[in-house]
Scaffold this motif. Structure first.
Motif, PDB file in Angstrom:
ATOM      1  N   TRP A 118       0.831  -1.202   0.000  1.00 54.18           N
ATOM      2  CA  TRP A 118       0.000   0.000   0.000  1.00 54.18           C
ATOM      3  C   TRP A 118       0.868   1.255   0.000  1.00 54.18           C
ATOM      4  O   TRP A 118       0.597   2.216  -0.719  1.00 54.18           O
ATOM      5  CB  TRP A 118      -0.911  -0.013   1.223  1.00 54.18           C
ATOM      6  CG  TRP A 118      -1.910   1.095   1.247  1.00 54.18           C
ATOM      7  CD1 TRP A 118      -1.734   2.359   1.744  1.00 54.18           C
ATOM      8  CD2 TRP A 118      -3.237   1.071   0.708  1.00 54.18           C
ATOM      9  NE1 TRP A 118      -2.862   3.110   1.575  1.00 54.18           N
ATOM     10  CE2 TRP A 118      -3.802   2.341   0.935  1.00 54.18           C
ATOM     11  CE3 TRP A 118      -3.999   0.088   0.075  1.00 54.18           C
ATOM     12  CZ2 TRP A 118      -5.100   2.648   0.545  1.00 54.18           C
ATOM     13  CZ3 TRP A 118      -5.282   0.403  -0.311  1.00 54.18           C
ATOM     14  CH2 TRP A 118      -5.824   1.669  -0.082  1.00 54.18           C
ATOM     15  N   VAL A 119       1.930   1.245   0.801  1.00 54.30           N
ATOM     16  CA  VAL A 119       2.799   2.411   0.934  1.00 54.30           C
ATOM     17  C   VAL A 119       3.664   2.615  -0.302  1.00 54.30           C
ATOM     18  O   VAL A 119       3.859   3.746  -0.771  1.00 54.30           O
ATOM     19  CB  VAL A 119       3.693   2.278   2.190  1.00 54.30           C
ATOM     20  CG1 VAL A 119       4.775   3.361   2.216  1.00 54.30           C
ATOM     21  CG2 VAL A 119       2.842   2.367   3.453  1.00 54.30           C
ATOM     22  N   THR A 120       4.182   1.534  -0.862  1.00 52.93           N
ATOM     23  CA  THR A 120       5.097   1.646  -2.005  1.00 52.93           C
ATOM     24  C   THR A 120       4.381   1.676  -3.346  1.00 52.93           C
ATOM     25  O   THR A 120       4.995   1.955  -4.368  1.00 52.93           O
ATOM     26  CB  THR A 120       6.072   0.460  -2.020  1.00 52.93           C
ATOM     27  OG1 THR A 120       5.343  -0.762  -2.217  1.00 52.93           O
ATOM     28  CG2 THR A 120       6.857   0.380  -0.715  1.00 52.93           C
ATOM     29  N   LYS A 121       3.072   1.354  -3.346  1.00 52.51           N
ATOM     30  CA  LYS A 121       2.285   1.270  -4.586  1.00 52.51           C
ATOM     31  C   LYS A 121       2.805   0.184  -5.511  1.00 52.51           C
ATOM     32  O   LYS A 121       2.500   0.169  -6.704  1.00 52.51           O
ATOM     33  CB  LYS A 121       2.272   2.619  -5.335  1.00 52.51           C
ATOM     34  CG  LYS A 121       1.849   3.810  -4.489  1.00 52.51           C
ATOM     35  CD  LYS A 121       0.513   3.593  -3.839  1.00 52.51           C
ATOM     36  CE  LYS A 121       0.087   4.789  -2.987  1.00 52.51           C
ATOM     37  NZ  LYS A 121      -1.139   4.533  -2.206  1.00 52.51           N
ATOM     38  N   GLY A 122       3.621  -0.717  -4.985  1.00 57.33           N
ATOM     39  CA  GLY A 122       4.120  -1.820  -5.778  1.00 57.33           C
ATOM     40  C   GLY A 122       5.127  -1.433  -6.844  1.00 57.33           C
ATOM     41  O   GLY A 122       5.460  -2.249  -7.699  1.00 57.33           O
ATOM     42  N   SER A 123       5.635  -0.217  -6.794  1.00 61.14           N
ATOM     43  CA  SER A 123       6.573   0.229  -7.820  1.00 61.14           C
ATOM     44  C   SER A 123       8.013  -0.085  -7.410  1.00 61.14           C
ATOM     45  O   SER A 123       8.328  -0.213  -6.222  1.00 61.14           O
ATOM     46  CB  SER A 123       6.441   1.738  -8.035  1.00 61.14           C
ATOM     47  OG  SER A 123       6.890   2.462  -6.902  1.00 61.14           O
ATOM     48  N   GLU A 124       8.882  -0.185  -8.394  1.00 63.29           N
ATOM     49  CA  GLU A 124      10.285  -0.460  -8.112  1.00 63.29           C
ATOM     50  C   GLU A 124      10.907   0.683  -7.332  1.00 63.29           C
ATOM     51  O   GLU A 124      11.675   0.462  -6.375  1.00 63.29           O
ATOM     52  CB  GLU A 124      11.045  -0.680  -9.426  1.00 63.29           C
ATOM     53  CG  GLU A 124      12.495  -1.077  -9.225  1.00 63.29           C
ATOM     54  CD  GLU A 124      13.188  -1.388 -10.537  1.00 63.29           C
ATOM     55  OE1 GLU A 124      14.345  -1.849 -10.490  1.00 63.29           O
ATOM     56  OE2 GLU A 124      12.568  -1.187 -11.599  1.00 63.29           O
ATOM     57  N   ALA A 125      10.558   1.923  -7.709  1.00 62.91           N
ATOM     58  CA  ALA A 125      11.089   3.082  -6.994  1.00 62.91           C
ATOM     59  C   ALA A 125      10.591   3.107  -5.553  1.00 62.91           C
ATOM     60  O   ALA A 125      11.334   3.446  -4.629  1.00 62.91           O
ATOM     61  CB  ALA A 125      10.676   4.374  -7.717  1.00 62.91           C
ATOM     62  N   GLY A 126       9.318   2.746  -5.365  1.00 64.00           N
ATOM     63  CA  GLY A 126       8.759   2.713  -4.022  1.00 64.00           C
ATOM     64  C   GLY A 126       9.422   1.649  -3.163  1.00 64.00           C
ATOM     65  O   GLY A 126       9.703   1.874  -1.977  1.00 64.00           O
ATOM     66  N   GLU A 127       9.664   0.478  -3.741  1.00 67.16           N
ATOM     67  CA  GLU A 127      10.332  -0.600  -3.016  1.00 67.16           C
ATOM     68  C   GLU A 127      11.728  -0.166  -2.589  1.00 67.16           C
ATOM     69  O   GLU A 127      12.155  -0.418  -1.448  1.00 67.16           O
ATOM     70  CB  GLU A 127      10.432  -1.840  -3.909  1.00 67.16           C
ATOM     71  CG  GLU A 127       9.097  -2.464  -4.278  1.00 67.16           C
ATOM     72  CD  GLU A 127       8.615  -3.455  -3.224  1.00 67.16           C
ATOM     73  OE1 GLU A 127       9.394  -3.745  -2.301  1.00 67.16           O
ATOM     74  OE2 GLU A 127       7.465  -3.919  -3.329  1.00 67.16           O
ATOM     75  N   ALA A 128      12.449   0.479  -3.498  1.00 69.17           N
ATOM     76  CA  ALA A 128      13.806   0.929  -3.190  1.00 69.17           C
ATOM     77  C   ALA A 128      13.790   2.003  -2.099  1.00 69.17           C
ATOM     78  O   ALA A 128      14.633   2.000  -1.193  1.00 69.17           O
ATOM     79  CB  ALA A 128      14.474   1.469  -4.456  1.00 69.17           C
ATOM     80  N   ALA A 129      12.815   2.922  -2.187  1.00 68.19           N
ATOM     81  CA  ALA A 129      12.698   3.972  -1.179  1.00 68.19           C
ATOM     82  C   ALA A 129      12.375   3.363   0.183  1.00 68.19           C
ATOM     83  O   ALA A 129      12.898   3.804   1.213  1.00 68.19           O
ATOM     84  CB  ALA A 129      11.621   4.972  -1.589  1.00 68.19           C
ATOM     85  N   TRP A 130      11.491   2.357   0.198  1.00 66.86           N
ATOM     86  CA  TRP A 130      11.147   1.669   1.449  1.00 66.86           C
ATOM     87  C   TRP A 130      12.402   1.095   2.107  1.00 66.86           C
ATOM     88  O   TRP A 130      12.620   1.263   3.308  1.00 66.86           O
ATOM     89  CB  TRP A 130      10.139   0.559   1.156  1.00 66.86           C
ATOM     90  CG  TRP A 130       9.835  -0.335   2.322  1.00 66.86           C
ATOM     91  CD1 TRP A 130      10.644  -1.318   2.829  1.00 66.86           C
ATOM     92  CD2 TRP A 130       8.647  -0.334   3.126  1.00 66.86           C
ATOM     93  NE1 TRP A 130      10.031  -1.935   3.891  1.00 66.86           N
ATOM     94  CE2 TRP A 130       8.814  -1.358   4.099  1.00 66.86           C
ATOM     95  CE3 TRP A 130       7.467   0.407   3.107  1.00 66.86           C
ATOM     96  CZ2 TRP A 130       7.836  -1.641   5.046  1.00 66.86           C
ATOM     97  CZ3 TRP A 130       6.486   0.114   4.055  1.00 66.86           C
ATOM     98  CH2 TRP A 130       6.669  -0.888   5.010  1.00 66.86           C
ATOM     99  N   GLU A 131      13.225   0.396   1.317  1.00 66.09           N
ATOM    100  CA  GLU A 131      14.428  -0.230   1.858  1.00 66.09           C
ATOM    101  C   GLU A 131      15.400   0.810   2.399  1.00 66.09           C
ATOM    102  O   GLU A 131      16.023   0.601   3.453  1.00 66.09           O
ATOM    103  CB  GLU A 131      15.116  -1.085   0.779  1.00 66.09           C
ATOM    104  CG  GLU A 131      14.284  -2.265   0.289  1.00 66.09           C
ATOM    105  CD  GLU A 131      13.899  -3.215   1.415  1.00 66.09           C
ATOM    106  OE1 GLU A 131      14.668  -3.337   2.390  1.00 66.09           O
ATOM    107  OE2 GLU A 131      12.820  -3.837   1.326  1.00 66.09           O
TER     108      GLU A 131
END
Length: 240
Positions: A130-143
């Motif tokens: 939900w937070v990352t919207k499933g995007s690659e950029a969001g996943e990287a930002a999460w990490e």
């Protein structure tokens, strides 16, 4: 790379629909099944309660088997459902079968609260997409935020703590109701308690945890893009 859930043909699924579908299946179907089986087909209260619990258990099993890897929360819910259903069916006590639902909430709630002390809180499995919207950029930002922001990690833990508390509170209310309220009433009242608990948890955890985390991820993505742009411009500027 993770992708947003999509319907057939690649059309994105509305997040609200994706969130509410399990609730409809796990809450609406058992209520309807109970009254159809007991009033329409004349099954006993115990039998109707037992058969009406099958669909949610099968849905959880299907989601577990169809997923990529083991979802700890889904596996926990499935195990508690199956064990509770078996025990209450053997006992043949309708009120025990109703109380079984509270056992699901209590075991899951306790597990969620205990997981807050680990590196992987159980509710993160639903929070992260939900937070990352499933995007690659969001996943990287999460990490990156998980590695460098205590505020972000604190919000992640608090999200699971709120859900665990809500589930335990629902458990207490359901146990009391199972042994003090008429069975036919408790069938739908138990679902009302579940819906209220879920909505309150969504409201509180969403406003205090998910929304701030989403903004932090967005800011991290924008900051990373700005840094890349600046570095690219600097390289272009010094190029011979």
């Amino acid at each position: 790379m993770s992708q947003n859930p999509s319907a057939a043909g690649g059309k994105p699924v509305n997040p609200l629909v994706a969130s509410l579908t399990p609730l409809v299946v796990d809450a609406g179907v058992p209520i309807a099944s109970y009254y159809v089986l007991s009033a329409g087909f004349g099954l006993s209260t115990v039998a109707a309660l037992g058969w009406s619990s099958v669909v949610p258990a099968l849905r959880t099993a299907w989601g577990l088997l169809g997923g990529r890897g083991v979802n700890g929360l889904a596996l926990l819910i499935l195990i508690v459902n199956v064990v509770g259903l078996a025990m209450s069916a053997v006992a043949g006590d309708a009120r025990l079968m109703l109380a079984k639902d509270s056992a699901v909430s209590s075991v899951v709630g306790i597990a969620v609260l205990l997981s807050v002390r680990t590196k992987r809180p159980l509710m993160t499995v639903g929070l992260k997409p939900w937070v990352t919207k499933g995007s690659e950029a969001g996943e990287a930002a999460w990490e990156r935020l998980m590695a460098g922001s205590e505020r972000f990690r604190r919000a992640e833990r608090r999200f699971s703590a709120i859900w665990g508390t809500a589930l335990l509170t629902e458990c207490v209310l359901k146990v009391v109701g199972a042994y003090t309220v008429p069975v036919d009433t408790m069938v739908w009242l138990g679902t009302v308690l579940t819906v209220v608990a879920v909505l309150l948890a969504m409201l509180v955890a969403g406003g205090s945890c998910a929304d701030p985390m989403e903004k932090m991820v967005k800011a991290e993505i924008e900051g990373g893009a700005a840094t890349v742009a600046a570095e690219t411009g600097a390289v272009v500027g010094v190029a011979p």
